[in-house]
Structures are given as C-alpha cells and as structure tokens.
Design an enzyme around this catalytic site. Structure first.
Site, PDB file in Angstrom:
ATOM      1  N   ASN A 176       0.834  -1.204   0.000  1.00  0.00           N
ATOM      2  CA  ASN A 176       0.000   0.000   0.000  1.00  0.00           C
ATOM      3  C   ASN A 176       0.870   1.255   0.000  1.00  0.00           C
ATOM      4  O   ASN A 176       1.963   1.282   0.580  1.00  0.00           O
ATOM      5  CB  ASN A 176      -1.005   0.007   1.157  1.00  0.00           C
TER       6      ASN A 176
ATOM      7  N   GLU B 101       0.338   5.281   0.631  1.00  0.00           N
ATOM      8  CA  GLU B 101      -0.602   6.301   1.114  1.00  0.00           C
ATOM      9  C   GLU B 101      -0.185   7.700   0.668  1.00  0.00           C
ATOM     10  O   GLU B 101       0.875   7.903   0.074  1.00  0.00           O
ATOM     11  CB  GLU B 101      -0.699   6.208   2.642  1.00  0.00           C
TER      12      GLU B 101
ATOM     13  N   GLU C  26      -3.066  -4.531  -3.297  1.00  0.00           N
ATOM     14  CA  GLU C  26      -3.567  -5.386  -4.377  1.00  0.00           C
ATOM     15  C   GLU C  26      -3.593  -4.626  -5.700  1.00  0.00           C
ATOM     16  O   GLU C  26      -3.220  -5.147  -6.750  1.00  0.00           O
ATOM     17  CB  GLU C  26      -4.996  -5.871  -4.097  1.00  0.00           C
TER      18      GLU C  26
END
Ligand code: THU
Length: 133
Positions: A45, A47, A58
């Site tokens: 991930n 951010e 994903e």
C-alpha cells in the site's frame, strides 16, 4: 499452468509488505499477483497526505502486472498483520474481478499463517462487469 507453491507466494507478499508506505494508518499490507506462466508481481500500500489518493497493495500489484504486459493472471495473495486473514476492500474486489476474472483465486492471509482461499466471484458476487455495458 506453472503454478508456484502457495507458501512461496505468501512469502513474496510478506516481503512486499515491508515496502509499504503507510505513515498515516501505520497499517502495512503486501500483495502478490501470479500469472499463468508463473510470473510474480508484488505490491504494497502507498498512502498520501491527500488520503483518498491512497493505493492498496492489491491494486499496486495488479497495475504493475498489467502495465508490464501480463494478462493471464490466476492468483492473488494479500497479507497484513491482522487477527484474521485480511479481506480486500471493495475497490480492490472490483479491480481483481475485472483484471483477473471471476474464476481467479484470491488468498487472504495474515502473519500468523492463517489463510482463506476463495474465488474472485465469491469475493464479489453479482459484480458489475462488461456484460452490463
Ligand atoms: N489496504 C490495502 O492495501 N489493502 C486492503 O485490502 C485493505 C486496505 C490499505 C489501504 C491503507 O493504506 C491501509 O490499508 C488502511 O486502510
């Protein structure tokens, strides 16, 4: 099909999780997408201070795969440090369904070795897809 051992796939997702850029949630997620020919595409991930721009692990792995020419994607693993294996968010379910297809395999995992294996269509029943266009 040259399928890779699931333990190896989970290790790849676990390693990718170490690269998570998650200064706001401190919630690191890793993923790996496997093609039918055994190529692996990892993601974590990423951010942003503008929170809505955050990319899930994903989707990073999926976009990495598609953008390097991979098409026949058969399995995806997602892993986080959760009590129960982590389920993908709604946006990721839609992307997995679109880019990997309803019969692709989705493996939810955590760091303690629990796993849940399901298909993309089980994860996103009654999906909106190209058949409605
Ligand atoms: N996250 C993922 O990377 N994948 C998921 O399936 C669920 C959530 C990330 C997004 C955000 O960076 C953090 O986890 C907390 O929501």
């Amino acid at each position: 099909m040259n399928q890779i051992d699931l333990a190896e796939l989970i290790d790849a997702a676990r390693d990718a999780r170490c690269f998570a850029y998650a200064p706001y949630s401190n919630f690191a997620v890793g993923a790996v997408v496997e093609s039918r020919t055994g190529e692996l595409f990892t993601g974590c991930n990423v951010e942003n201070a503008s929170y809505g721009l955050t990319l899930c692990a994903e989707r990073v792995a999926l976009v990495k795969a598609l953008s390097t020419g991979a098409r026949d994607l058969v399995r995806v693993v997602v892993i986080a440090d959760t009590d129960r294996p982590i389920p993908p968010c709604g946006a990721c379910r839609q992307m997995i369904h679109e880019l990997m297809g309803p019969d692709s395999v989705v493996v939810l995992a955590n760091l303690t070795g629990e796993r849940i294996v399901m298909t993309a269509s089980e994860l996103l029943p009654a999906a909106f897809d190209r058949n409605y266009l």
